[in-house]
Each structure stands twice: as C-alpha cells, then as structure tokens.
Write a protein that holds these residues in place. Structure first.
Motif, PDB file in Angstrom:
ATOM      1  N   PRO A  48       0.825  -1.212   0.000  1.00  0.00           N
ATOM      2  CA  PRO A  48       0.000   0.000   0.000  1.00  0.00           C
ATOM      3  C   PRO A  48       0.860   1.262   0.000  1.00  0.00           C
ATOM      4  O   PRO A  48       1.914   1.301   0.644  1.00  0.00           O
ATOM      5  CB  PRO A  48      -0.800  -0.125   1.305  1.00  0.00           C
ATOM      6  N   PRO A  49       0.443   2.308  -0.701  1.00  0.00           N
ATOM      7  CA  PRO A  49       1.216   3.560  -0.734  1.00  0.00           C
ATOM      8  C   PRO A  49       1.468   4.146   0.655  1.00  0.00           C
ATOM      9  O   PRO A  49       2.525   4.720   0.908  1.00  0.00           O
ATOM     10  CB  PRO A  49       0.343   4.491  -1.576  1.00  0.00           C
ATOM     11  N   LEU A  50       0.517   3.981   1.562  1.00  0.00           N
ATOM     12  CA  LEU A  50       0.689   4.515   2.906  1.00  0.00           C
ATOM     13  C   LEU A  50       1.822   3.813   3.646  1.00  0.00           C
ATOM     14  O   LEU A  50       2.557   4.433   4.418  1.00  0.00           O
ATOM     15  CB  LEU A  50      -0.619   4.377   3.699  1.00  0.00           C
ATOM     16  N   PHE A  51       1.980   2.517   3.390  1.00  0.00           N
ATOM     17  CA  PHE A  51       3.084   1.780   4.012  1.00  0.00           C
ATOM     18  C   PHE A  51       4.423   2.285   3.488  1.00  0.00           C
ATOM     19  O   PHE A  51       5.390   2.456   4.248  1.00  0.00           O
ATOM     20  CB  PHE A  51       2.941   0.290   3.735  1.00  0.00           C
ATOM     21  N   LYS A  52       4.511   2.572   2.194  1.00  0.00           N
ATOM     22  CA  LYS A  52       5.752   3.100   1.619  1.00  0.00           C
ATOM     23  C   LYS A  52       6.069   4.473   2.199  1.00  0.00           C
ATOM     24  O   LYS A  52       7.233   4.794   2.484  1.00  0.00           O
ATOM     25  CB  LYS A  52       5.620   3.193   0.099  1.00  0.00           C
ATOM     26  N   ARG A  53       5.037   5.283   2.397  1.00  0.00           N
ATOM     27  CA  ARG A  53       5.251   6.595   2.981  1.00  0.00           C
ATOM     28  C   ARG A  53       5.755   6.468   4.421  1.00  0.00           C
ATOM     29  O   ARG A  53       6.618   7.224   4.865  1.00  0.00           O
ATOM     30  CB  ARG A  53       3.942   7.393   2.943  1.00  0.00           C
ATOM     31  N   TYR A  54       5.213   5.499   5.126  1.00  0.00           N
ATOM     32  CA  TYR A  54       5.654   5.265   6.502  1.00  0.00           C
ATOM     33  C   TYR A  54       7.108   4.811   6.532  1.00  0.00           C
ATOM     34  O   TYR A  54       7.878   5.225   7.413  1.00  0.00           O
ATOM     35  CB  TYR A  54       4.746   4.232   7.161  1.00  0.00           C
ATOM     36  N   LEU A  55       7.514   3.986   5.580  1.00  0.00           N
ATOM     37  CA  LEU A  55       8.911   3.562   5.514  1.00  0.00           C
ATOM     38  C   LEU A  55       9.836   4.756   5.307  1.00  0.00           C
ATOM     39  O   LEU A  55      10.942   4.801   5.862  1.00  0.00           O
ATOM     40  CB  LEU A  55       9.108   2.549   4.379  1.00  0.00           C
ATOM     41  N   PHE A  56       9.408   5.728   4.513  1.00  0.00           N
ATOM     42  CA  PHE A  56      10.219   6.932   4.307  1.00  0.00           C
ATOM     43  C   PHE A  56      10.386   7.704   5.616  1.00  0.00           C
ATOM     44  O   PHE A  56      11.471   8.199   5.936  1.00  0.00           O
ATOM     45  CB  PHE A  56       9.571   7.818   3.238  1.00  0.00           C
ATOM     46  N   VAL A  57       9.305   7.796   6.387  1.00  0.00           N
ATOM     47  CA  VAL A  57       9.366   8.471   7.685  1.00  0.00           C
ATOM     48  C   VAL A  57      10.323   7.734   8.616  1.00  0.00           C
ATOM     49  O   VAL A  57      11.154   8.353   9.305  1.00  0.00           O
ATOM     50  CB  VAL A  57       7.962   8.558   8.317  1.00  0.00           C
ATOM     51  N   VAL A  58      10.220   6.409   8.636  1.00  0.00           N
ATOM     52  CA  VAL A  58      11.099   5.600   9.488  1.00  0.00           C
ATOM     53  C   VAL A  58      12.562   5.793   9.074  1.00  0.00           C
ATOM     54  O   VAL A  58      13.450   5.902   9.929  1.00  0.00           O
ATOM     55  CB  VAL A  58      10.708   4.114   9.401  1.00  0.00           C
ATOM     56  N   ALA A  59      12.828   5.864   7.779  1.00  0.00           N
ATOM     57  CA  ALA A  59      14.192   6.064   7.296  1.00  0.00           C
ATOM     58  C   ALA A  59      14.741   7.411   7.761  1.00  0.00           C
ATOM     59  O   ALA A  59      15.894   7.500   8.212  1.00  0.00           O
ATOM     60  CB  ALA A  59      14.223   5.974   5.774  1.00  0.00           C
ATOM     61  N   LEU A  60      13.924   8.448   7.668  1.00  0.00           N
ATOM     62  CA  LEU A  60      14.368   9.782   8.088  1.00  0.00           C
ATOM     63  C   LEU A  60      14.655   9.812   9.580  1.00  0.00           C
ATOM     64  O   LEU A  60      15.667  10.362  10.023  1.00  0.00           O
ATOM     65  CB  LEU A  60      13.306  10.816   7.729  1.00  0.00           C
ATOM     66  N   PHE A  61      13.765   9.213  10.364  1.00  0.00           N
ATOM     67  CA  PHE A  61      14.004   9.197  11.805  1.00  0.00           C
ATOM     68  C   PHE A  61      15.245   8.379  12.155  1.00  0.00           C
ATOM     69  O   PHE A  61      16.057   8.792  12.989  1.00  0.00           O
ATOM     70  CB  PHE A  61      12.791   8.622  12.542  1.00  0.00           C
ATOM     71  N   THR A  62      15.407   7.231  11.517  1.00  0.00           N
ATOM     72  CA  THR A  62      16.546   6.363  11.818  1.00  0.00           C
ATOM     73  C   THR A  62      17.862   7.036  11.468  1.00  0.00           C
ATOM     74  O   THR A  62      18.884   6.798  12.121  1.00  0.00           O
ATOM     75  CB  THR A  62      16.414   5.032  11.056  1.00  0.00           C
TER      76      THR A  62
END
Length: 249
Positions: A55-69
């Motif tokens: 789902p596109p929302l899951f991909k967007r969440y992965l981007f957020v996780v990458a930025l935080f990490t």
C-alpha cells in the motif's frame, strides 16, 4: 548490579564475564518454551518480497522511518556525552537503568493507549520526545540530577515508539504480506542505522557535540512533521472512505 560491581572496582572484563550468567538463564528459559501448534493453512500465499505492491501509505511510513533512523545514532554516544559531562564511570549504568525503568513502566500502558488514540499520535509524541531530549542533552553543560531526569525522559520515547512502530507496520500491511512488511521495516532501519552513527560521530568530532545532537533532533522533528501532515492525513482520508471506519487504520 553493574553499578555495584564498578563501584567495588571490579574490572570491566570480569563484569562482562558475569553477564554470561543471566544470558545463560535466558537461553534455558527460551528452550523451555513450547510453541502452540499452528492451524493448518488451506491457502499459502506465493513468495513475493517486492515493495511495489505494498500500500502507498506503508511506503510513505517507511520513508518516515528512514528519516528518523538517520538521526537515531548509537546510544553509546549518549553514554559518551554523559562521561564528558562529568558522570563517574560507576554511575554510567545508573543512567541507562533510569531509561530502562521508565520504559518498563510505560511501554505497556502507552502501547495499549495507541489502540485507543491511534498509532500515529503516539509515534508523533515519541519522536518529539526524542527531539527534545537530544536538543537538551546537546546543550547541557553539566551532569547531576538534570542529566538523570533527561535520561528518564528518554525512556518515555522508547516506551512510546518501540512497540507502536511495529504495531503500525502490522496495521498497514495486507494480512497475507505481514512478514514481508516487517522484513522491509527492518531492512530500512538496518540500512540507515549505520550512516546514522557515522554521520553523528563525524559531526561530534569534527564540529561539536551540540551540532551532532542538533542534527539528530532535527531528523526526529522532521519525521514527526511528516507523520503529522503526511501519514496522519492519509490515514484519516482512508478511514473516511471506509464504511464506519472499519478495517482502516
């Protein structure tokens, strides 16, 4: 126990050897666990590791996780900072004990609270807490009770994010691809953890400690803003399109 051993002038090598005892106990307890028999599956999904069908929302969440990490460097830098602020070696374990105590007390209630208030809200609170902690410790000039209070506050970040991050992955992933979703989540965090510590260490040594902590604080605050204005809005939109909000997260 580590504090007591260090205060008694026990060498670090011996302390690491003593830690093998609880480790062995954990292995023994794990071996004693018997898993329940899983119900037979009538339909097994085909193997597919690709991200493009998620789902596109899951991909967007992965981007957020990458930025935080990217701003979530090794916790060893926190202990290094505490040492530079004058905390005696024997008291360093007490700082991490404060983090563990707060995380232990609040992890279950905060994770349960996310079931009622929503994952995104708790993650935003956790990311903001991380940003505040790193900003404060970067500009702190001395140790003492304030440093212990800040480390306890850091425990709130861990309590509000560790379980909720993974629960949100399960919420966003299709039922038949939950394992794949967790694989991508761990892949993204694993990839960005290495440059996070490298960048933080370079800034810490080449510029100043406060600049390194400010960098991590900025990454966490940016991730919180993306959650608030990107992921959260999309979650609300998905709910509004689903009858009675059922099945949407």
């Amino acid at each position: 126990m580590a504090f007591a051993l260090l205060a008694s002038h026990v060498p670090l090598k011996d302390i690491f050897l003593w830690s093998a005892i609880p480790a062995a106990l954990c292995v023994g307890l794990a071996l004693a666990i018997r898993e329940p028999k899983a119900a037979p599956r009538t339909l097994r999904p085909s193997f597919d590791w690709r991200l493009r069908d998620m789902p596109p929302l899951f991909k967007r969440y992965l981007f957020v996780v990458a930025l935080f990490t990217l701003g979530n460097s090794s916790n060893m830098f926190l202990l290094l900072r505490a040492s530079e602020l004058g905390v005696p070696q024997a008291q360093i374990p007490l700082l991490w004990a404060a983090v563990s105590a707060v995380a232990m007390l609040f992890s279950t209630p905060l994770s349960a609270l996310s079931d009622r208030l929503g994952r995104v809200r708790l993650l935003i609170v956790g990311y903001v807490a991380y940003a505040v902690f790193y900003f404060a410790i970067g500009f702190l000039n001395t140790g003492g009770w304030m440093l212990f209070a800040l480390f306890g506050f850091y425990g709130l970040f861990m309590a509000a994010t560790e379980g909720v991050e993974k629960a949100f992955v399960a919420d966003l992933a299709p039922t038949h691809r939950t394992g794949t979703a967790f694989g991508w989540f761990n892949l993204v965090t694993g990839i960005f953890l290495l440059p996070a510590s490298i960048v933080f260490g370079w800034i810490y040594q080449s510029i100043a400690p406060w600049a390194a902590f400010l960098f991590s604080s900025s990454c966490a605050l940016s991730a919180a803003m993306l959650l608030l204005f990107g992921v959260k809005e999309q979650v609300l939109l998905t709910k509004s399109r689903t009858p009675s909000g059922e099945g949407a997260t």
